[in-house]
Each structure stands twice: as C-alpha cells, then as structure tokens.
Design a protein around this motif. Structure first.
Motif, PDB file in Angstrom:
ATOM      1  N   GLU A  36     119.076  63.257  16.153  1.00  0.00           N
ATOM      2  CA  GLU A  36     119.691  63.612  14.863  1.00  0.00           C
ATOM      3  C   GLU A  36     119.090  64.886  14.288  1.00  0.00           C
ATOM      4  O   GLU A  36     119.810  65.745  13.750  1.00  0.00           O
ATOM      5  N   THR A  37     117.761  65.002  14.381  1.00  0.00           N
ATOM      6  CA  THR A  37     117.075  66.188  13.847  1.00  0.00           C
ATOM      7  C   THR A  37     117.512  67.442  14.596  1.00  0.00           C
ATOM      8  O   THR A  37     117.783  68.482  13.991  1.00  0.00           O
ATOM      9  N   SER A  40     121.206  68.388  13.646  1.00  0.00           N
ATOM     10  CA  SER A  40     121.343  68.976  12.308  1.00  0.00           C
ATOM     11  C   SER A  40     120.693  70.359  12.231  1.00  0.00           C
ATOM     12  O   SER A  40     121.127  71.213  11.466  1.00  0.00           O
ATOM     13  N   ARG A  41     119.675  70.591  13.033  1.00  0.00           N
ATOM     14  CA  ARG A  41     118.966  71.871  12.989  1.00  0.00           C
ATOM     15  C   ARG A  41     119.670  72.962  13.796  1.00  0.00           C
ATOM     16  O   ARG A  41     119.781  74.109  13.361  1.00  0.00           O
ATOM     17  N   HIS A  43     122.809  72.443  15.528  1.00  0.00           N
ATOM     18  CA  HIS A  43     124.251  72.204  15.619  1.00  0.00           C
ATOM     19  C   HIS A  43     124.739  72.020  17.063  1.00  0.00           C
ATOM     20  O   HIS A  43     125.822  72.484  17.433  1.00  0.00           O
TER      21      HIS A  43
END
Length: 465
Positions: A36-37, A40-41, A43
């Motif tokens: 997830e990290t 989100s960082r 893309h």
C-alpha cells in the motif's frame, strides 16, 4: 540477588527473545503495508521480487544491529559500568519502539527498518552485558544457576512474543504496529527497577578501585555475615591482575594466556548457532501439517516449542550447580545428535506409515529440550567463567560478534541448504553437534564451584604446554 537477576533480565536477553519472535506474527500485515505504501508513493504496484527484498531487509537488519551492539557492548560495560550500560541501552529500545510504532501512521516503511536495526543494537548490547553483570555478582556456588537467568529470560521473551503475537491479542491487522512497539515496556520496567540495585562488585573494586562501594554492594547481594569470603576472592583476583587494564578484543587474539579459552568460546558460540535449532523451527510448520494439524491451529502448537525452551532453561538453572557444566553441555549435544538421526529417518519415511509424522513431532520437541538443557543455557555461563576480569568484556564482544555473524550466515544460507539437501540437512547438523561435544570433552574442564583464578590455572597447561 534473585531480584537483581530479574531486573537485568527484563531489559536484557528478554528483549532479544521477544523481538526475535514477534516479527513472525505480522508478516502478512507488513507485506500489505509495504504494498500500500509503495502504491501510494510511486503510483505503481510493488513487484514480488522487491517485496521479498524489503521484507528480507526488515527481518535481517535485526541481526546486523545485534552485531553492531555486540561490538560496542563490552566497551560500554567498561566505560559506564555493567549497570550503567544496561540503563543506557533502554534509551535505544524506547527510540526503536517509537520509530516502529509510527511507521504505519506516517506511511514510512524506512522507519520500520531503522527501528528493527536499533532494537537489534539493543539486543546485541543486552546479550553481551547482562551475563557479564550476573556472572560477576553471583557467588561461585550459585553462579551457574544465576547465570542461567540469561537463558531463562531469553526463552521467556520468545514465549511471551509468541503469546502476544496471537491474532486474538496483538497479532491482528489493526494492532501490529503496537505489537512491534511493545518492546518499550520491558525497557521502562528495567529503568524503573534496576537503579535500586548496586553495580557489579568486581567492577567496582578491580576496574574502579572503590573498595568501600564494593563492600557495600557485596553486603546487599550476599548479606552482612556472608560477604567476606566473596570479598577475599575479588581481592585475590585484583592482586593477581596487578592493575591490569581491561583488554581490547584484538589483544585477546595475541595473548597466549587465554588462547584456548578464546578458541573454546568461538567453537561453543558457533556450535550453538549452527547446531540445527534454526532448522528445527523452519521444519516445525511442515511437520505439524504432516501430522494432520490444521493451519489455523499451528500457531498454538508452536507455543509448545517456546514453552519447551522455557521449561528446559528453568530445569538447567536448577541442575547446573549440582550436575556441573560439562555433563549438561556434552549430554545436550549428544542427545541433539541422536534426534538429528531420528528426524532424518522419520522425514525420509514420512509418507510410509501414518504414525511417522508423530515421531517427527516428538523428535522436534525432544531436540528443543536437549538444546535448552545444554548448549542453549550453558554457553553464556561458560563464557563468563573462563576469563578473569580484565579479559571478560572483550571475550563477550568476540563471542557476541561470532554469534551474530553465525546467526546472520545461517539465516542467509539455510534456505539453500534445505533446498539442496532436503531432510538430509540434519546429517550436517549431526556432524556439527558430534564435533562440538568431542571438543568440549577434550578441552573444557569442569568449572563448578571454582573461582575465576582457579579456572585460569586449569587452562595454564593447555595454553603453555
């Protein structure tokens, strides 16, 4: 004396055991957090190879931190004192807990890596300084039993980590950051209790030359009527050392007077890590599955392995000053050799009969019991006993360094050994256990009820011919 052992243990080897075991429970949740990290960082999806690499770094950076901690632990014990080094070590644990705890809400997995490295340093210092303190405060007739506090708290930490890591407690998806940051609680407990106890009397007299503080500390530990004999023993050692300063690790390698003691520590420490105990834990899940235990119940059965280690550490603590070090450690290695043979056969014929997996299960628990009764507990005890005051911190630095390098190496190479040899990997461990047992039988004298100077004299003939 007993309370002092508890006070140093809760923030010492307990942390090592606890932080080794708690990382297993949230593996899947940390994988999800990394995915997830990363998404989100950057893309984009985190590819499986990168995920494996990041997880390997999080898991193995602990042992690199432990190696660094072992390298500085002895120097801290000399400069700050044994008690001072342990108290300062808790600051590192609290900082590590904060970093690991805030990694999830901030979305920075780098903080998780930094926290694991710092808690590794904390464990490396603790496993070096705690046995040093206990070995120096204990009277010789109780030294073995009290020194087993190191192993008891380590196995207690593993068992506590396994229990708290259950999904019903802190092993669930919501609570894994709290699980990883919970190592601050033992650190706070030690900061609260350890200041009430004196510094090591041997350190006060031999290293600091403070006879009055040494006498006060001995009275606290041994009672006003019993301390005099121990005081005389420390004075004799102080006189024999004749103002000799604490040695650096590299000075031990060139000192002929400790040659065989040093070889013994290196062989025993490597033997402990390479004995096959890691292989046993690696194979445990597979063997439990073969025995028909469902995947959901395996974490609860694994608690049995932690309880086994804890039970044997306690048993060894009760037996060590009666039976002696040599019998327990040689017996432990010989029993491990036997169970390696049984496991090789049972894993080879696993599918032949329905009862064979249960033989494998029994062998796993028997191997862990044998390890805890001998190598698991006595290795650290002997390291304290084989050296006099000026050489002891450096010996623990060398022993700790060898232990963490062996721990890291077996972690890196073990999957390849298992893939290459399958169940026959236990034949390698069988040979290693046999070699260490033979070495101890031929080289190490019994140290029960002997002063550090008497043990040094025992090695004199080996060192000088």
């Amino acid at each position: 004396l007993f309370l002092a052992v508890c006070a140093v243990g809760i923030g010492g080897t307990f942390q090592y055991g606890y932080n080794v075991s708690i990382i297993n429970a949230p593996t899947q949740h940390i994988h999800k957090f990394l995915n997830e990290t990363w998404t989100s960082r950057y893309h984009k999806e985190l590819n499986p190879d990168m995920l494996t690499f990041l997880w390997s770094v999080i898991a193995s950076i602990f042992s690199l931190g432990g190696l660094f901690g072992a390298l500085i632990g002895g120097s801290m014990a000399i400069r700050l004192g044994r008690k001072g080094a342990l108290l300062m070590n808790n600051v590192i644990a609290i900082l590590a807990s904060i970093l690991m705890g805030i990694s999830f809400p901030t979305g920075l997995f780098e903080l998780l890596i930094a926290g694991r490295f710092l808690i590794g340093i904390n464990s490396g210092i603790g496993i070096c300084v705690q046995p040093l303190y206990i070995g120096e405060v204990a009277p010789k007739h109780l030294r073995g039993g009290l020194a087993m506090g190191t192993s008891i708290f380590l196995t207690g930490g593993i068992l506590t980590g396994q229990i708290i890591g259950l999904r019903e407690l802190l092993g669930g998806e919501k609570y894994w950051p709290l699980l990883l940051s919970s190592s601050c609680f033992p650190a706070f407990a030690q900061l609260l209790f350890l200041p009430w106890f004196p510094e090591s009397p041997r350190y006060l007299l031999i290293d600091r030359g403070d006879e009055l503080s040494c006498a006060k500390a001995l009275k606290r530990f041994h009672g006003s009527s019993e301390y005099q004999g121990e005081m005389e023993d420390i004075q004799r050692e102080c006189f024999a050392l004749d103002g000799e300063k604490p040695k650096k690790p590299w000075q031990l390698f060139t000192d002929r007077g400790v040659r065989w003691q040093l070889i013994t520590v290196i062989v025993m420490t490597m033997g402990q890590q390479l004995s096959g105990i890691n292989a046993i834990y690696f194979y445990a899940t597979y063997i439990f599955e073969q025995a028909g235990i469902s995947a959901e119940k395996i974490p609860y059965v694994t608690l049995g392995t932690g309880a086994c280690e804890c039970f044997t550490a306690l048993s060894c603590g009760l037996l060590i000053d009666y039976v002696g070090r040599r019998y327990l450690i040689i017996g432990g290695y010989l029993l491990m050799t036997l169970w390696c043979t049984v496991l090789t056969f049972s894993l080879t014929y696993q599918d032949l009969y329905s009862w064979v997996p249960f033989v494998s299960m029994m062998s796993i628990f028997a191997f862990i019991l044998s390890f805890g009764l001998g190598p698991g507990g006595i290795t650290n005890t002997l390291t304290a006993e084989l050296f006099v005051q000026s050489s002891r911190p450096a010996a623990y630095m060398i022993g700790g360094t060898v232990s963490w390098i062996s721990f890291f190496t077996i972690g890196m190479l073990f999957p390849f050994i298992v893939n290459g040899l399958k169940q026959y990997c236990f034949l390698v461990f069988l040979l290693e256990c046999s070699f260490v047992a033979a070495f101890i039988f031929l080289v190490i004298p019994e140290t029960k009820n002997k002063s550090f100077l008497e043990i040094k004299k025992e090695f004199h003939k080996l060192n000088f011919g």
